[in-house]
Design an enzyme around this catalytic site. Structure first.
Site: not given
Ligand code: MRU
Length: 359
Positions: A56-57, A99, A204, A245, A255-256
């Site tokens: 993920r990320g 995703r 995370q 993202d 972002n998250k």
């Molecule tokens: O749901 P995830 O764990 O994929 O979400 C990740 C994030 O929101 C990160 O902050 C984002 O992808 C930046 S990663 C360099």
């Protein structure tokens, strides 16, 4: 596959490994308790690993998908050496559906598709596909190291920082975006304290960010997500540093989930907000944040924790896993092309054209 047998110590930089024609992913769902790898052999397995959060990320998802195309190309060529491009199409679509929010996925697949377009129909594509995926991976690490230096230059000595989710080596090709800035700033002796939000529901921050920073000898203090504003009110927090993202053309940042409320609280407390993200995260095809598709995941992620039900039976659930922070709440967007302060459409466009204002 127990890839850890080949390595003396597995670090966050080993999250995505191409080995002997297979894609090996560090299973991030099991960290920090178990350090195990999954071996993937086709595009469907790769897409499932992305959907199920093995990896993920945003940048890491893009890199993984690029390797997924390498696997798909190999299988397509073996099954139909004359028409492998046609045979590959369904796998590309499968990877695109894995995703929705991180634009790096579509950026990386677009780059692989552009390469495929230029390859001869009658010829083995495997080496060319692999070299492109490796290049995407390598360029991401280089971008992160450069962003780390640019972002660190914005910090003063004795900085207190809050980060959210995991935007580290695990979430990228290596080194990390937000954590790259924190790593570089820590090396320069600028950081007094790093706070990591635990980041419900996948944790995370608690599981991944804390694991990465401690591996590097960077002390980290965990916060329950709801504690961040109170922490800012106590003083000693200078920057919120996060990844992204997808960034719209006007500088709105997805972002998250929880990043938006963090930025609102930061504004109130006079704390600055930095978003570190490679230009592969910037979607110039989307004018503003309201156009960014926000992934909504299953209700079980909130009803349960660690396989045990924690919520009252019968409670409804809404589980959007990203939110949008308006550009006006962002003080700096740091990319490998440079720093954009107080981002807006004009400045982002200029930076994308490689003439960032503060370089
Ligand atoms: O749901 P995830 O764990 O994929 O979400 C990740 C994030 O929101 C990160 O902050 C984002 O992808 C930046 S990663 C360099």
């Amino acid at each position: 596959m127990d890839l850890s047998q080949y390595m003396t110590q597995v670090t966050a930089d080993d999250a995505i490994v191409w080995r002997n024609g297979h894609l090996c992913l560090l299973d991030q769902r099991k960290l920090p308790g178990d350090v195990t790898f999954l071996e993937l052999n086709n595009a469907a397995e790769t897409a499932r690993a992305i959907t199920d959060m093995v990896v993920r990320g945003a940048p890491a998802i893009g890199i993984t998908a690029a390797y997924g195309v390498v696997l798909a190309g190999g299988m397509a060529f073996q099954s139909s050496s004359e028409h492998w491009k046609e045979a590959l199409k369904a796998d590309l679509e499968c990877l695109k559906r894995s995703r929705p929010t991180a634009v790096n996925l579509f950026w990386a697949l677009g780059r692989m598709e552009a390469l495929i377009k230029g390859l001869p129909e009658a010829g083995d594509p495997r080496e060319a596909l692999l070299q492109e995926a490796l290049a995407i991976h390598k360029e991401d690490i280089e971008a992160n190291r450069h962003m780390g230096e640019l972002g660190a230059s914005l910090l003063d000595v004795d900085s207190g920082v809050i980060t959210h989710c995991n935007a580290g080596a695990l979430a990228t090709g290596g080194y990390g975006t937000a954590l790259g800035v924190i790593r570089s700033a820590h090396k320069r002796g600028l950081i007094r304290q790093v706070f990591a939000d635990e980041t419900r529901p996948w944790l995370q921050g608690a599981r991944l960010t804390a694991w990465e920073l401690l591996q590097d000898g960077i002390p980290v203090t965990l916060l329950a997500d709801g504690a961040a504003a109170h922490r800012m009110a106590q003083g000693g927090v200078n920057w919120i540093i996060v990844g992204s993202d997808r960034i719209a053309a006007n500088g709105d940042v997805a972002n998250k989930i929880g990043t938006y409320s963090l930025a609102v609280a930061a504004k109130y407390h006079g704390v600055k907000v930095m978003v570190a993200a490679p230009t592969s995260t910037i979607d110039m095809g989307i004018a503003c944040g309201s156009e960014i598709p926000i992934e909504v995941r299953g209700e079980d992620e909130l009803l349960s924790c660690g396989g045990r039900q924690i919520a009252a039976s019968g409670a409804g659930v809404w589980n959007p896993v990203f939110d949008v922070t308006p550009a006006e709440l962002v003080d700096a967007i740091v990319t490998e092309k440079g720093v954009v302060l107080s981002p807006n459409e004009k400045k982002i466009e200029k930076m994308m054209a490689n003439t960032p204002e503060s370089l």
